[in-house]
Write a protein that holds these residues in place. Structure first.
Motif, short mmCIF file in Angstrom:
data_model
loop_
_atom_site.label_atom_id
_atom_site.label_comp_id
_atom_site.label_asym_id
_atom_site.label_seq_id
_atom_site.Cartn_x
_atom_site.Cartn_y
_atom_site.Cartn_z
N ALA A 114 3.63 36.45 -82.92
CA ALA A 114 5.02 36.53 -83.39
C ALA A 114 5.55 35.11 -83.54
O ALA A 114 5.24 34.22 -82.74
N THR A 115 6.31 34.88 -84.58
CA THR A 115 6.88 33.54 -84.79
C THR A 115 8.11 33.37 -83.92
O THR A 115 8.87 34.31 -83.70
N GLY A 116 8.26 32.21 -83.38
CA GLY A 116 9.42 31.95 -82.53
C GLY A 116 9.14 30.80 -81.58
O GLY A 116 8.10 30.14 -81.65
N ASP A 117 10.08 30.59 -80.66
CA ASP A 117 9.97 29.48 -79.73
C ASP A 117 8.96 29.74 -78.61
O ASP A 117 8.43 28.80 -78.03
N ILE A 118 8.72 31.00 -78.28
CA ILE A 118 7.79 31.31 -77.19
C ILE A 118 6.58 32.07 -77.74
O ILE A 118 6.67 32.70 -78.79
N GLU A 119 5.50 31.97 -76.99
CA GLU A 119 4.29 32.67 -77.43
C GLU A 119 4.43 34.16 -77.13
O GLU A 119 4.64 34.56 -75.98
N VAL A 145 5.38 41.18 -68.92
CA VAL A 145 6.51 41.93 -69.48
C VAL A 145 6.09 42.51 -70.84
O VAL A 145 5.40 41.82 -71.60
N PRO A 146 6.40 43.74 -71.12
CA PRO A 146 7.35 44.63 -70.45
C PRO A 146 6.74 45.54 -69.39
O PRO A 146 7.49 46.15 -68.63
N ASN A 150 6.74 39.89 -64.91
CA ASN A 150 6.89 38.50 -65.33
C ASN A 150 6.41 38.30 -66.76
O ASN A 150 5.64 39.10 -67.29
N SER A 151 6.82 37.18 -67.34
CA SER A 151 6.35 36.85 -68.69
C SER A 151 4.92 36.33 -68.65
O SER A 151 4.20 36.41 -69.65
N TYR A 195 2.15 39.84 -73.65
CA TYR A 195 3.58 39.63 -73.48
C TYR A 195 4.29 39.98 -74.79
O TYR A 195 4.01 39.43 -75.84
N THR A 196 5.17 40.96 -74.73
CA THR A 196 5.97 41.35 -75.89
C THR A 196 7.43 41.41 -75.45
O THR A 196 7.82 42.37 -74.78
#
Length: 197
Positions: A114-119, A145-146, A150-151, A195-196
């Motif tokens: 997924a694009t974004g600031d976190i993996e 998570v979910p 934790n992430s 992680y999602t």
């Protein structure tokens, strides 16, 4: 006297001929009985052999058609065989414990970053049917998570994993993806949820 000798020779000849005929008849009858009974003696073993061969052949066909063991709940659609010694990305629709072993209902899926600031990952559901696989006794389970708390991936027991899976709705589970590692017997030795957010 000549007549008497002729009569006795004729009588002796007739007697000899009668004895010869009787002997020939009785020998012929014995040969006939031997010939008649010989095929019966040959036919009986041949029939027995044919029956035994047919019976063995039917038995071999039946055992080839019948499964050698009772169906194994860990084998559905040949899944463990095709995933043995591999790492797969999968969806899990159900998890349960039976007779001290943990089972998963799985199917192949795809993941994309997924694009974004976190993996994070986007799960692309598979279209195939679900198959049942078992987890090895010492399998490592890492949840984030979910499904986890934790992430970052954190270790959980098989019982806790099953408990958390049972609390979720089917719609929720469709959005989850897992990296599964299979051993040579097709059992899951490592499970990690993605992680999602």
């Amino acid at each position: 006297m000549l007549i008497s000798r002729r009569r006795s020779v004729a009588g002796a000849t007739a007697l000899a001929l009668a004895a010869l005929v009787l002997t020939a008849c009785s020998e012929g009858g014995a040969q006939s009985r031997a010939v008649t009974s010989a095929p019966a003696a040959v036919t009986t073993p041949a029939t027995s052999t044919a029956s035994a061969t047919a019976s063995a052949s039917a038995s071999a066909s039946a055992s080839a058609a019948a499964p050698t063991t009772a169906p194994d709940p860990t084998v559905t659609a040949g899944a463990p065989g095709r995933w043995a010694d591999t790492k797969q990305f999968m969806q899990i629709t159900d998890a349960w414990i039976s007779d001290g072993r943990t089972y998963l209902s799985v199917r192949s899926a795809r993941k994309q970053a997924a694009t974004g600031d976190i993996e994070a990952w986007q799960i692309i559901p598979g279209r195939g049917s679900y198959s049942t696989v078992s987890m090895a006794t010492g399998s490592r389970i890492l949840l984030s998570v979910p499904l986890g708390d934790n992430s970052v991936p954190y270790p959980y027991s098989q019982a806790e994993f099953v408990r958390r899976m049972k609390r979720q709705s089917p719609t929720f589970l469709e959005g989850l993806g897992f990296d599964l590692t299979f051993d040579g017997n097709g059992q899951v030795t490592r499970l990690q949820s993605l992680y999602t957010p």
